[in-house]
Design a protein around this motif. Structure first.
Motif, PDB file in Angstrom:
ATOM      1  N   LEU A 103       3.348  16.089  -3.925  1.00 37.28           N
ATOM      2  CA  LEU A 103       3.075  15.315  -2.719  1.00 37.28           C
ATOM      3  C   LEU A 103       4.102  14.211  -2.525  1.00 37.28           C
ATOM      4  CD1 LEU A 103      -0.815  14.937  -2.976  1.00 37.28           C
ATOM      5  CD2 LEU A 103       0.499  16.669  -1.733  1.00 37.28           C
ATOM      6  N   GLU A 104       4.439  13.964  -1.270  1.00 37.07           N
ATOM      7  CA  GLU A 104       5.426  12.942  -0.930  1.00 37.07           C
ATOM      8  C   GLU A 104       4.754  11.578  -0.811  1.00 37.07           C
ATOM      9  OE1 GLU A 104       8.683  11.849   2.578  1.00 37.07           O
ATOM     10  OE2 GLU A 104       7.182  13.425   2.886  1.00 37.07           O
ATOM     11  N   LYS A 105       5.288  10.598  -1.506  1.00 40.91           N
ATOM     12  CA  LYS A 105       4.734   9.242  -1.505  1.00 40.91           C
ATOM     13  C   LYS A 105       5.411   8.402  -0.433  1.00 40.91           C
ATOM     14  CE  LYS A 105       3.604   5.690  -4.966  1.00 40.91           C
ATOM     15  NZ  LYS A 105       3.854   5.311  -6.378  1.00 40.91           N
ATOM     16  N   LYS A 106       4.595   7.693   0.370  1.00 39.79           N
ATOM     17  CA  LYS A 106       5.133   6.801   1.387  1.00 39.79           C
ATOM     18  C   LYS A 106       4.555   5.409   1.184  1.00 39.79           C
ATOM     19  CE  LYS A 106       6.913   9.839   4.761  1.00 39.79           C
ATOM     20  NZ  LYS A 106       7.565   9.806   6.078  1.00 39.79           N
TER      21      LYS A 106
ATOM     22  N   LEU B  75       0.854  -1.188   0.000  1.00 34.76           N
ATOM     23  CA  LEU B  75       0.000   0.000   0.000  1.00 34.76           C
ATOM     24  C   LEU B  75       0.889   1.238   0.000  1.00 34.76           C
ATOM     25  CD1 LEU B  75      -3.112   0.869   0.571  1.00 34.76           C
ATOM     26  CD2 LEU B  75      -2.318   1.204   2.905  1.00 34.76           C
ATOM     27  N   PHE B  76       0.529   2.248  -0.792  1.00 34.68           N
ATOM     28  CA  PHE B  76       1.212   3.536  -0.725  1.00 34.68           C
ATOM     29  C   PHE B  76       0.194   4.622  -0.401  1.00 34.68           C
ATOM     30  CE2 PHE B  76       0.043   3.275  -5.266  1.00 34.68           C
ATOM     31  CZ  PHE B  76      -0.564   4.512  -5.467  1.00 34.68           C
ATOM     32  N   TYR B  77       0.681   5.734   0.128  1.00 33.06           N
ATOM     33  CA  TYR B  77      -0.220   6.829   0.499  1.00 33.06           C
ATOM     34  C   TYR B  77       0.554   8.143   0.518  1.00 33.06           C
ATOM     35  CZ  TYR B  77       1.953   6.271   5.107  1.00 33.06           C
ATOM     36  OH  TYR B  77       2.857   6.177   6.143  1.00 33.06           O
ATOM     37  N   TYR B  78      -0.191   9.235   0.542  1.00 25.60           N
ATOM     38  CA  TYR B  78       0.391  10.582   0.531  1.00 25.60           C
ATOM     39  C   TYR B  78      -0.017  11.301   1.818  1.00 25.60           C
ATOM     40  CZ  TYR B  78       1.406   9.651  -4.358  1.00 25.60           C
ATOM     41  OH  TYR B  78       1.884   9.096  -5.523  1.00 25.60           O
ATOM     42  N   PRO B  79       0.891  11.346   2.800  1.00 30.34           N
ATOM     43  CA  PRO B  79       0.559  11.987   4.085  1.00 30.34           C
ATOM     44  C   PRO B  79       0.064  13.424   3.905  1.00 30.34           C
ATOM     45  CG  PRO B  79       2.659  10.829   4.228  1.00 30.34           C
ATOM     46  CD  PRO B  79       2.266  10.826   2.774  1.00 30.34           C
ATOM     47  N   GLY B  80      -1.006  13.757   4.599  1.00 28.07           N
ATOM     48  CA  GLY B  80      -1.552  15.108   4.551  1.00 28.07           C
ATOM     49  C   GLY B  80      -2.499  15.369   3.400  1.00 28.07           C
ATOM     50  N   SER B  81      -2.598  14.442   2.453  1.00 27.39           N
ATOM     51  CA  SER B  81      -3.444  14.679   1.279  1.00 27.39           C
ATOM     52  C   SER B  81      -4.933  14.722   1.631  1.00 27.39           C
ATOM     53  CB  SER B  81      -3.200  13.607   0.212  1.00 27.39           C
ATOM     54  OG  SER B  81      -3.434  12.308   0.718  1.00 27.39           O
ATOM     55  N   HIS B  82      -5.302  14.194   2.791  1.00 23.67           N
ATOM     56  CA  HIS B  82      -6.715  14.242   3.188  1.00 23.67           C
ATOM     57  C   HIS B  82      -7.183  15.669   3.459  1.00 23.67           C
ATOM     58  CE1 HIS B  82      -4.551  14.307   6.970  1.00 23.67           C
ATOM     59  NE2 HIS B  82      -5.656  14.653   7.613  1.00 23.67           N
TER      60      HIS B  82
END
Length: 219
Positions: free
Chosen positions: A167-170, A120-127
């Protein structure tokens, strides 16, 4: 988003029980993958074990209600054997609420996630970004019909947004039993499976806040 170990599911024996339950449901033809070929929908409807031990787990429900700030209504489960490989998206385009923001999701790893099995990947703060609706991109819809390739057009819009905002990907590298909780508008997806034949067993659940209107924005 919140990421931590949920003690009830951290125990390997409990993870094994959940995996065995899904395997049994598939082998007995009580459930199957949906049109994506990746997702097993609503296993909780045919398994009391999944429904009570995971979907409606009292400790988890209490935590989610605290995070969302109101009582919640369990809505849907999805099980995965392999990584989804789904492009970046916000759940709010598919599970939309009015007022916005009253859907919360959980993702539980049922085996270790690593670079090769499509983590799984996500972008912190994108919400915190403005919600993207079908009014914000050329969805191709009319008054009566969903636009052709509407979901593809949406994914292209999100890719553009990620690039514009830099956006930073994690990546969610985790152990079996780890629980990941995210807000409806968090941008996330599934990485490509680079190690052929590997599985990435996991279980997802979605919950709505009580007293909100729920609908499918993309349609």
């Amino acid at each position: 988003s919140v990421r931590f170990s949920f003690s009830r599911f951290k125990k390997q024996e409990e993870v094994d029980i959940l995996n065995n339950e899904i395997d049994s449901l598939l082998k007995s033809d009580k459930t199957d993958f949906n049109y994506t070929g990746k997702k097993i929908p609503d296993a909780h409807k045919i398994s009391e074990l999944i429904d009570q031990n995971y979907f409606r787990n009292k400790k988890k429900i209490k935590l989610l209600e605290f995070l969302l700030g109101r009582p919640i209504i369990p809505f849907q489960t999805l099980n995965f054997i392999e990584g989804s490989e789904q492009k970046a998206h916000s759940d709010s385009i598919h599970m939309t609420t009015e007022p916005m923001g009253y859907m919360i999701a959980t993702w539980t790893a049922l085996e270790k996630c690593h670079e090769g099995n499509g983590p799984l990947f996500y972008y912190p703060g994108s919400h915190r970004l403005p919600y993207v609706t079908t009014e914000d991109y050329d969805s191709g819809k009319s008054k009566w019909k969903i636009g052709d390739n509407s979901n593809k057009r949406y994914e292209d819009k999100i890719a553009q947004l990620i690039s514009e905002r830099n956006l930073e990907k994690k990546y969610n590298y985790c152990e079996a039993g780890d629980l990941f909780i995210w807000h409806a508008n968090l941008l996330h997806g599934g990485s490509p499976i680079t190690q052929k034949g590997t599985t990435r067993k996991s279980m997802v659940a979605h919950y709505y806040g009580e007293g909100v209107i729920c609908y499918h924005e993309i349609s």
